[in-house]
Design a protein around this motif. Structure first.
Motif, PDB file in Angstrom:
ATOM      1  N   ALA A 111       0.959  -1.279   0.112  1.00 13.05           N
ATOM      2  CA  ALA A 111       0.009  -0.065  -0.026  1.00 13.05           C
ATOM      3  C   ALA A 111       1.011   1.254  -0.045  1.00 13.05           C
ATOM      4  O   ALA A 111       0.484   2.258  -0.569  1.00 13.05           O
ATOM      5  N   GLU A 112       1.915   1.147   0.785  1.00 10.40           N
ATOM      6  CA  GLU A 112       2.905   2.434   0.889  1.00 10.40           C
ATOM      7  C   GLU A 112       3.481   2.480  -0.563  1.00 10.40           C
ATOM      8  O   GLU A 112       3.761   3.571  -0.949  1.00 10.40           O
ATOM      9  N   ARG A 113       4.030   1.368  -1.141  1.00 12.57           N
ATOM     10  CA  ARG A 113       4.729   1.446  -2.557  1.00 12.57           C
ATOM     11  C   ARG A 113       3.604   2.006  -3.428  1.00 12.57           C
ATOM     12  O   ARG A 113       4.001   2.976  -4.442  1.00 12.57           O
ATOM     13  N   GLU A 114       2.397   1.805  -3.568  1.00  9.01           N
ATOM     14  CA  GLU A 114       1.266   2.347  -4.477  1.00  9.01           C
ATOM     15  C   GLU A 114       1.201   3.821  -4.100  1.00  9.01           C
ATOM     16  O   GLU A 114       1.207   4.488  -5.330  1.00  9.01           O
ATOM     17  N   ALA A 115       0.941   4.011  -3.023  1.00  7.96           N
ATOM     18  CA  ALA A 115       0.749   5.547  -2.595  1.00  7.96           C
ATOM     19  C   ALA A 115       2.042   6.227  -3.078  1.00  7.96           C
ATOM     20  O   ALA A 115       1.742   7.353  -3.637  1.00  7.96           O
ATOM     21  N   ALA A 116       3.330   5.829  -2.751  1.00 15.14           N
ATOM     22  CA  ALA A 116       4.442   6.649  -3.054  1.00 15.14           C
ATOM     23  C   ALA A 116       4.681   6.661  -4.759  1.00 15.14           C
ATOM     24  O   ALA A 116       4.769   7.675  -5.180  1.00 15.14           O
ATOM     25  N   SER A 117       4.190   5.571  -5.426  1.00  9.31           N
ATOM     26  CA  SER A 117       4.375   5.492  -6.859  1.00  9.31           C
ATOM     27  C   SER A 117       3.356   6.650  -7.523  1.00  9.31           C
ATOM     28  O   SER A 117       3.702   7.222  -8.553  1.00  9.31           O
ATOM     29  N   GLU A 161       8.998  -2.560  -7.884  1.00  7.96           N
ATOM     30  CA  GLU A 161       9.599  -1.048  -8.574  1.00  7.96           C
ATOM     31  C   GLU A 161       8.601  -0.185  -8.260  1.00  7.96           C
ATOM     32  O   GLU A 161       7.197  -0.554  -7.947  1.00  7.96           O
ATOM     33  N   VAL A 162       9.109   0.928  -8.428  1.00  3.71           N
ATOM     34  CA  VAL A 162       7.835   2.306  -8.458  1.00  3.71           C
ATOM     35  C   VAL A 162       6.953   1.672  -9.602  1.00  3.71           C
ATOM     36  O   VAL A 162       7.513   1.319 -10.766  1.00  3.71           O
ATOM     37  N   GLN A 163       5.626   1.807  -9.445  1.00  2.00           N
ATOM     38  CA  GLN A 163       4.693   1.390 -10.481  1.00  2.00           C
ATOM     39  C   GLN A 163       4.320   2.444 -11.061  1.00  2.00           C
ATOM     40  O   GLN A 163       3.880   3.482 -10.801  1.00  2.00           O
ATOM     41  N   LEU A 164       4.526   1.991 -12.526  1.00  4.08           N
ATOM     42  CA  LEU A 164       4.563   3.118 -13.513  1.00  4.08           C
ATOM     43  C   LEU A 164       3.235   2.987 -14.665  1.00  4.08           C
ATOM     44  O   LEU A 164       3.169   3.747 -15.427  1.00  4.08           O
ATOM     45  N   ASP A 165       2.446   1.951 -14.178  1.00  2.00           N
ATOM     46  CA  ASP A 165       1.208   1.612 -15.214  1.00  2.00           C
ATOM     47  C   ASP A 165       0.430   3.133 -15.382  1.00  2.00           C
ATOM     48  O   ASP A 165       0.000   3.568 -16.401  1.00  2.00           O
ATOM     49  N   GLY A 166       0.190   3.914 -14.467  1.00  4.90           N
ATOM     50  CA  GLY A 166      -0.585   5.036 -14.309  1.00  4.90           C
ATOM     51  C   GLY A 166       0.236   6.037 -15.054  1.00  4.90           C
ATOM     52  O   GLY A 166      -0.509   6.880 -15.883  1.00  4.90           O
ATOM     53  N   LEU A 167       1.427   6.212 -15.135  1.00  2.00           N
ATOM     54  CA  LEU A 167       2.142   7.165 -15.874  1.00  2.00           C
ATOM     55  C   LEU A 167       2.092   6.406 -17.126  1.00  2.00           C
ATOM     56  O   LEU A 167       1.961   7.367 -18.030  1.00  2.00           O
ATOM     57  N   LEU A 168       2.207   5.336 -17.705  1.00  2.00           N
ATOM     58  CA  LEU A 168       2.103   5.071 -18.969  1.00  2.00           C
ATOM     59  C   LEU A 168       0.698   5.279 -19.514  1.00  2.00           C
ATOM     60  O   LEU A 168       0.822   5.830 -20.694  1.00  2.00           O
ATOM     61  N   ALA A 169      -0.309   4.991 -18.903  1.00  2.00           N
ATOM     62  CA  ALA A 169      -1.694   5.382 -19.302  1.00  2.00           C
ATOM     63  C   ALA A 169      -1.886   6.860 -19.505  1.00  2.00           C
ATOM     64  O   ALA A 169      -2.382   7.068 -20.335  1.00  2.00           O
TER      65      ALA A 169
END
Length: 198
Positions: A27-33, A61-69
């Motif tokens: 959850a912390e990883r997702e929020a940070a990402s 890793e830092v979750q980048l799917d939101g950035l890619l979209a």
């Protein structure tokens, strides 16, 4: 530092930072990402970029799917790495997140029949992964040399930004002459414009 000592120092630091990264709760990883991607998308460098080179994140890793979209929705051409051999890769165009499939090394990528190469010199902005970074922009890679070769030798005009968890910042990173650094680092709490430029 001779090459053998340098490699040993890199291995030790990579092991420690990998351990740190694994301890970050999901959850912390997702929020940070989400926070990092939001900061990046507000930057003039992102807004002006026509072609963005990023990566399809692995779970820790830092979750980048939101950035890619977001980049696709913003009308940018998005490219991600395609591993072509030991230490070598190409940038391939990502038409949508929906086409991604898991391939070699568990990395999600564009399937063969949709794969279109992007010329390295056309990349404006590169989002660079790493095991560790210093505030000055020094970077410890993940061990294969893929980004050092591609960005250091072929896509030299790409502006390099790292998205990294605060836990991956350290005082010193052992670097060889061919290792790339980054111009900016975005963490969940800071935006660093790095002094070191190579």
């Amino acid at each position: 530092m001779n090459e053998e000592l340098l490699l040993a120092a890199k291995r030790r630091l990579r092991t420690e930072m990998t351990r740190r990264r694994r301890t970050i709760p999901e959850a912390e990883r997702e929020a940070a990402s989400r926070a990092m991607c939001g900061t990046l998308c507000a930057l003039p460098r992102y807004q002006a970029a026509r072609t963005v080179f990023a990566y399809a994140s692995m779970p820790e890793e830092v979750q980048l799917d939101g950035l890619l979209a977001r980049a696709l929705a913003d009308g940018k051409r998005v490219a991600i790495p395609w591993i072509t051999g030991r230490g070598t890769m190409e940038a391939v165009e990502l038409p949508s997140l929906a086409v991604l499939e898991r391939g070699a090394y568990g990395i999600r990528n564009v399937p063969d029949h949709l794969r279109r190469a992007v010329a390295p010199e056309e990349i404006d902005l590169a989002i660079v992964p790493g095991a560790a970074f210093t505030a000055e922009g020094a970077r410890l890679g993940l061990g294969g040399g893929y980004y050092d070769r591609y960005l250091g030798e072929r896509a030299r005009g790409a502006y390099r930004i790292a998205l990294a968890f605060d836990a991956l910042l350290t005082a010193e990173v052992p670097m060889a002459a061919h290792d790339i650094d980054v111009a900016e680092i975005i963490t969940e709490s800071r935006h660093l414009v790095c002094r070191k430029k190579r």
